[in-house]
Motif scaffolding. Structure first.
Motif, mmCIF file in Angstrom:
data_model
loop_
_atom_site.group_PDB
_atom_site.id
_atom_site.type_symbol
_atom_site.label_atom_id
_atom_site.label_comp_id
_atom_site.label_asym_id
_atom_site.label_seq_id
_atom_site.Cartn_x
_atom_site.Cartn_y
_atom_site.Cartn_z
ATOM 1 N N SER A 173 0.859 -1.172 0.000
ATOM 2 C CA SER A 173 0.000 0.000 0.000
ATOM 3 C C SER A 173 0.901 1.228 0.000
ATOM 4 O O SER A 173 1.941 1.237 0.648
ATOM 5 C CB SER A 173 -0.874 0.001 1.259
ATOM 6 O OG SER A 173 -1.448 1.262 1.462
ATOM 7 N N TYR A 174 0.484 2.248 -0.696
ATOM 8 C CA TYR A 174 1.285 3.474 -0.713
ATOM 9 C C TYR A 174 1.295 4.165 0.645
ATOM 10 O O TYR A 174 2.055 5.085 0.871
ATOM 11 C CB TYR A 174 0.768 4.430 -1.784
ATOM 12 C CG TYR A 174 0.994 3.922 -3.178
ATOM 13 C CD1 TYR A 174 2.281 3.805 -3.686
ATOM 14 C CD2 TYR A 174 -0.064 3.511 -3.979
ATOM 15 C CE1 TYR A 174 2.507 3.314 -4.964
ATOM 16 C CE2 TYR A 174 0.153 3.029 -5.254
ATOM 17 C CZ TYR A 174 1.439 2.936 -5.739
ATOM 18 O OH TYR A 174 1.657 2.447 -7.000
ATOM 19 N N THR A 175 0.466 3.693 1.572
ATOM 20 C CA THR A 175 0.387 4.297 2.904
ATOM 21 C C THR A 175 1.560 3.896 3.787
ATOM 22 O O THR A 175 1.933 4.628 4.680
ATOM 23 C CB THR A 175 -0.934 3.884 3.578
ATOM 24 O OG1 THR A 175 -2.003 4.255 2.717
ATOM 25 C CG2 THR A 175 -1.119 4.559 4.913
ATOM 26 N N TYR A 176 2.129 2.723 3.546
ATOM 27 C CA TYR A 176 3.225 2.224 4.379
ATOM 28 C C TYR A 176 4.551 2.308 3.634
ATOM 29 O O TYR A 176 4.599 2.187 2.419
ATOM 30 C CB TYR A 176 2.979 0.769 4.787
ATOM 31 C CG TYR A 176 1.775 0.597 5.675
ATOM 32 C CD1 TYR A 176 1.854 0.860 7.040
ATOM 33 C CD2 TYR A 176 0.560 0.173 5.150
ATOM 34 C CE1 TYR A 176 0.753 0.708 7.857
ATOM 35 C CE2 TYR A 176 -0.544 0.016 5.968
ATOM 36 C CZ TYR A 176 -0.447 0.286 7.316
ATOM 37 O OH TYR A 176 -1.540 0.132 8.125
ATOM 38 N N THR A 177 5.618 2.476 4.399
ATOM 39 C CA THR A 177 6.946 2.515 3.792
ATOM 40 C C THR A 177 7.829 1.357 4.232
ATOM 41 O O THR A 177 8.955 1.236 3.773
ATOM 42 C CB THR A 177 7.659 3.843 4.113
ATOM 43 O OG1 THR A 177 7.801 3.965 5.531
ATOM 44 C CG2 THR A 177 6.875 5.034 3.567
ATOM 45 N N GLY A 178 7.330 0.503 5.129
ATOM 46 C CA GLY A 178 8.089 -0.649 5.584
ATOM 47 C C GLY A 178 7.258 -1.914 5.552
ATOM 48 O O GLY A 178 6.078 -1.900 5.904
ATOM 49 N N TYR A 179 7.894 -2.999 5.123
ATOM 50 C CA TYR A 179 7.244 -4.305 5.051
ATOM 51 C C TYR A 179 8.225 -5.360 5.521
ATOM 52 O O TYR A 179 9.395 -5.314 5.161
ATOM 53 C CB TYR A 179 6.816 -4.630 3.613
ATOM 54 C CG TYR A 179 5.834 -3.619 3.094
ATOM 55 C CD1 TYR A 179 4.483 -3.752 3.345
ATOM 56 C CD2 TYR A 179 6.279 -2.512 2.389
ATOM 57 C CE1 TYR A 179 3.580 -2.803 2.896
ATOM 58 C CE2 TYR A 179 5.393 -1.557 1.943
ATOM 59 C CZ TYR A 179 4.041 -1.710 2.195
ATOM 60 O OH TYR A 179 3.163 -0.767 1.767
ATOM 61 N N SER A 180 7.728 -6.301 6.327
ATOM 62 C CA SER A 180 8.551 -7.413 6.778
ATOM 63 C C SER A 180 7.718 -8.681 6.735
ATOM 64 O O SER A 180 6.493 -8.633 6.845
ATOM 65 C CB SER A 180 9.051 -7.185 8.204
ATOM 66 O OG SER A 180 9.973 -6.120 8.235
ATOM 67 N N PHE A 181 8.412 -9.808 6.590
ATOM 68 C CA PHE A 181 7.706 -11.072 6.534
ATOM 69 C C PHE A 181 8.631 -12.193 6.995
ATOM 70 O O PHE A 181 9.850 -12.054 6.989
ATOM 71 C CB PHE A 181 7.171 -11.355 5.121
ATOM 72 C CG PHE A 181 8.186 -11.270 4.019
ATOM 73 C CD1 PHE A 181 8.839 -12.400 3.555
ATOM 74 C CD2 PHE A 181 8.498 -10.046 3.440
ATOM 75 C CE1 PHE A 181 9.766 -12.322 2.523
ATOM 76 C CE2 PHE A 181 9.425 -9.947 2.409
ATOM 77 C CZ PHE A 181 10.059 -11.098 1.958
ATOM 78 N N TYR A 182 7.989 -13.296 7.429
ATOM 79 C CA TYR A 182 8.755 -14.506 7.744
ATOM 80 C C TYR A 182 7.865 -15.725 7.567
ATOM 81 O O TYR A 182 6.644 -15.623 7.485
ATOM 82 C CB TYR A 182 9.400 -14.443 9.131
ATOM 83 C CG TYR A 182 8.510 -14.744 10.306
ATOM 84 C CD1 TYR A 182 8.367 -16.052 10.782
ATOM 85 C CD2 TYR A 182 7.845 -13.732 10.980
ATOM 86 C CE1 TYR A 182 7.579 -16.336 11.877
ATOM 87 C CE2 TYR A 182 7.047 -14.003 12.079
ATOM 88 C CZ TYR A 182 6.915 -15.306 12.520
ATOM 89 O OH TYR A 182 6.119 -15.584 13.603
ATOM 90 N N TRP A 183 8.495 -16.900 7.510
ATOM 91 C CA TRP A 183 7.833 -18.170 7.258
ATOM 92 C C TRP A 183 8.043 -19.081 8.455
ATOM 93 O O TRP A 183 9.159 -19.210 8.959
ATOM 94 C CB TRP A 183 8.432 -18.793 6.001
ATOM 95 C CG TRP A 183 8.053 -20.192 5.700
ATOM 96 C CD1 TRP A 183 8.898 -21.275 5.702
ATOM 97 C CD2 TRP A 183 6.775 -20.699 5.329
ATOM 98 N NE1 TRP A 183 8.205 -22.411 5.350
ATOM 99 C CE2 TRP A 183 6.893 -22.082 5.112
ATOM 100 C CE3 TRP A 183 5.522 -20.105 5.151
ATOM 101 C CZ2 TRP A 183 5.820 -22.888 4.737
ATOM 102 C CZ3 TRP A 183 4.458 -20.898 4.767
ATOM 103 C CH2 TRP A 183 4.622 -22.270 4.567
ATOM 104 N N ASP A 184 6.956 -19.743 8.916
ATOM 105 C CA ASP A 184 7.075 -20.671 10.045
ATOM 106 C C ASP A 184 6.741 -22.109 9.647
ATOM 107 O O ASP A 184 6.352 -22.912 10.487
ATOM 108 C CB ASP A 184 6.196 -20.222 11.211
ATOM 109 C CG ASP A 184 4.706 -20.440 10.971
ATOM 110 O OD1 ASP A 184 4.309 -20.940 9.899
ATOM 111 O OD2 ASP A 184 3.918 -20.105 11.870
#
Length: 132
Positions: free
Chosen positions: A57-68
């Protein structure tokens, strides 16, 4: 560059599990959003592989993710053959900032602590094999 001109990360996972996704650092003052997207058995291909497209989204400037999950997971930018392993916890998450050319490992536990839960509603999409 990630998240510009429609280029978003694709995460390929092997076996069952959950992809965790965090949107943070809003430039519009809205709260951080965190949630999981499980690998549905009905969508997982014959060889136990699922591809996720990580939206933004153009509203956020940071993204993080992980896999479990039980098997490994790798990310790549759409259209690229370069792959890297996905993080396995919020303290060792795979992280991208808007327009950054590099995706790094980062500890985002502080951002998760302030995030609103959106399990199964995060901007992660399951895509068919060989989409790009």
């Amino acid at each position: 560059m990630t998240y510009t001109n429609g280029i978003a990360p694709i995460v390929t996972v092997y076996g069952p599990g959950n992809l965790h996704h965090l949107s943070y650092a809003s430039n519009g003052g809205i709260p951080n959003v965190v949630g999981i997207m499980p690998t549905p058995a009905s969508v997982t291909s014959e060889n136990n592989v699922t591809n996720f497209l990580l939206g933004f989204s153009y509203t956020y400037t940071g993204y993080s993710f992980y896999w479990d999950g039980k098997g490994p997971a790798f990310w790549r930018n759409a259209g690229s053959i370069f792959t890297e392993p996905v993080g396995t916890s919020w303290s060792a998450a795979t992280s991208a900032l808007w327009g950054n050319e590099v995706i790094l490992g980062a500890d985002v536990t502080a951002q998760v602590a302030t995030a609103e839960n959106r399990d199964n509603e995060v901007i992660v999409f399951i895509i068919p094999d060989d989409l790009d």
